[in-house]
Motif scaffolding. Structure first.
Motif, PDB file in Angstrom:
ATOM      1  N   ARG A  38       0.968  -1.258   0.150  1.00  0.00           N
ATOM      2  CA  ARG A  38      -0.109  -0.006  -0.080  1.00  0.00           C
ATOM      3  C   ARG A  38       1.001   1.254  -0.049  1.00  0.00           C
ATOM      4  N   ASP A  39       1.971   0.954  -0.623  1.00  0.00           N
ATOM      5  CA  ASP A  39       2.918   2.319  -0.800  1.00  0.00           C
ATOM      6  C   ASP A  39       2.104   3.376  -1.352  1.00  0.00           C
ATOM      7  N   HIS A  40       2.256   4.511  -0.586  1.00  0.00           N
ATOM      8  CA  HIS A  40       1.603   5.834  -1.200  1.00  0.00           C
ATOM      9  C   HIS A  40       2.503   6.614  -2.015  1.00  0.00           C
ATOM     10  N   TYR A  41       3.621   6.145  -2.188  1.00  0.00           N
ATOM     11  CA  TYR A  41       4.556   7.046  -2.832  1.00  0.00           C
ATOM     12  C   TYR A  41       5.245   6.340  -4.242  1.00  0.00           C
ATOM     13  N   GLY A  42       5.871   6.912  -5.117  1.00  0.00           N
ATOM     14  CA  GLY A  42       6.572   6.497  -5.970  1.00  0.00           C
ATOM     15  C   GLY A  42       5.874   5.763  -7.255  1.00  0.00           C
ATOM     16  N   PHE A  43       6.828   5.474  -8.219  1.00  0.00           N
ATOM     17  CA  PHE A  43       6.065   4.877  -9.420  1.00  0.00           C
ATOM     18  C   PHE A  43       6.736   3.358  -9.363  1.00  0.00           C
ATOM     19  N   LEU A  44       5.857   2.491  -8.981  1.00  0.00           N
ATOM     20  CA  LEU A  44       6.263   1.063  -8.863  1.00  0.00           C
ATOM     21  C   LEU A  44       5.236   0.162  -9.779  1.00  0.00           C
ATOM     22  N   GLY A  45       5.833  -0.787 -10.262  1.00  0.00           N
ATOM     23  CA  GLY A  45       5.091  -1.863 -10.928  1.00  0.00           C
ATOM     24  C   GLY A  45       4.551  -1.177 -12.369  1.00  0.00           C
ATOM     25  N   GLY A  46       5.270  -0.191 -12.742  1.00  0.00           N
ATOM     26  CA  GLY A  46       4.590   0.519 -13.869  1.00  0.00           C
ATOM     27  C   GLY A  46       3.374   1.435 -13.768  1.00  0.00           C
ATOM     28  N   ILE A  47       2.992   1.761 -12.358  1.00  0.00           N
ATOM     29  CA  ILE A  47       1.967   2.866 -12.225  1.00  0.00           C
ATOM     30  C   ILE A  47       2.269   3.723 -11.279  1.00  0.00           C
ATOM     31  N   THR A  48       1.564   4.977 -11.073  1.00  0.00           N
ATOM     32  CA  THR A  48       1.886   5.810 -10.196  1.00  0.00           C
ATOM     33  C   THR A  48       1.204   5.525  -8.836  1.00  0.00           C
TER      34      THR A  48
ATOM     35  N   ARG B 251      -2.544   3.551  -8.337  1.00  0.00           N
ATOM     36  CA  ARG B 251      -2.774   2.299  -7.407  1.00  0.00           C
ATOM     37  C   ARG B 251      -3.725   2.378  -6.508  1.00  0.00           C
ATOM     38  N   ALA B 252      -4.049   3.893  -6.100  1.00  0.00           N
ATOM     39  CA  ALA B 252      -4.957   4.066  -5.065  1.00  0.00           C
ATOM     40  C   ALA B 252      -6.237   3.911  -5.663  1.00  0.00           C
ATOM     41  N   ALA B 253      -6.301   4.345  -6.976  1.00  0.00           N
ATOM     42  CA  ALA B 253      -7.563   4.264  -7.547  1.00  0.00           C
ATOM     43  C   ALA B 253      -8.054   2.659  -8.001  1.00  0.00           C
ATOM     44  N   LYS B 254      -7.114   1.915  -8.068  1.00  0.00           N
ATOM     45  CA  LYS B 254      -7.539   0.457  -8.464  1.00  0.00           C
ATOM     46  C   LYS B 254      -7.400  -0.430  -7.125  1.00  0.00           C
TER      47      LYS B 254
END
Length: 156
Positions: A83-93, A97-100
């Motif tokens: 649930r990382d709230h920062y950074g660009f990981l796994g190809g998404i912002t 990530r929060a939206a999905k």
């Protein structure tokens, strides 16, 4: 045994691993090295992967770099489960990530925590307190975990 007693007899490293079972992916991703053919400076590339891209083109470039990354899949799993709230990981912002993000990820992480704490001999009431959930929810998790283990054992 109450929570305080459990904490007193449990090694801190075991407790940390049980409560935060999600670790960054092993190895080096494509983002670990500077790619001058894609970014005009190291700083600009780093900003994109830190989640502070100069513009949307930097995120598009970062996505293209992620697509050829050897750890893309596990990086994405880490990003979702941590649930990382920062950074660009796994190809998404982080915003994408929060939206999905779905409840499913939270449930999976909680079940890993429950399983690891039970492995450390924590009583259900202690597990419930440490993961911040109602004991009845923990008992439900235990039934599902036991069912999964029984299913695996019956196959082997």
């Amino acid at each position: 045994m109450d929570t305080r007693e459990f904490l007193d007899v449990t090694a801190p490293s075991d407790l940390i691993w049980a409560l935060e079972p999600i670790a960054p992916p092993p190895g080096f991703g494509a983002c670990a090295d500077y790619h001058p053919e894609r970014f005009d400076s190291r700083r600009r590339q780093q900003a994109a992967f830190d989640g502070e891209a100069h513009d949307e083109d930097d995120y598009a470039t970062a996505r293209a770099l992620c697509q050829c990354c050897p750890i893309l899949e596990i990086c994405g799993q880490y990003a979702d489960m941590s649930r990382d709230h920062y950074g660009f990981l796994g190809g998404i912002t982080a915003q994408e990530r929060a939206a999905k993000r779905v409840k499913h990820t939270e449930i999976l992480k909680r079940r890993v925590q429950v399983e690891r704490l039970i492995d450390l001999a924590a009583p259900t009431s202690v597990v419930a307190e440490l993961v911040g959930r109602d004991p009845s929810l923990i008992r439900g998790d235990l039934r599902i975990i036991r069912h999964r283990i029984d299913s695996v054992n019956s196959m082997g």
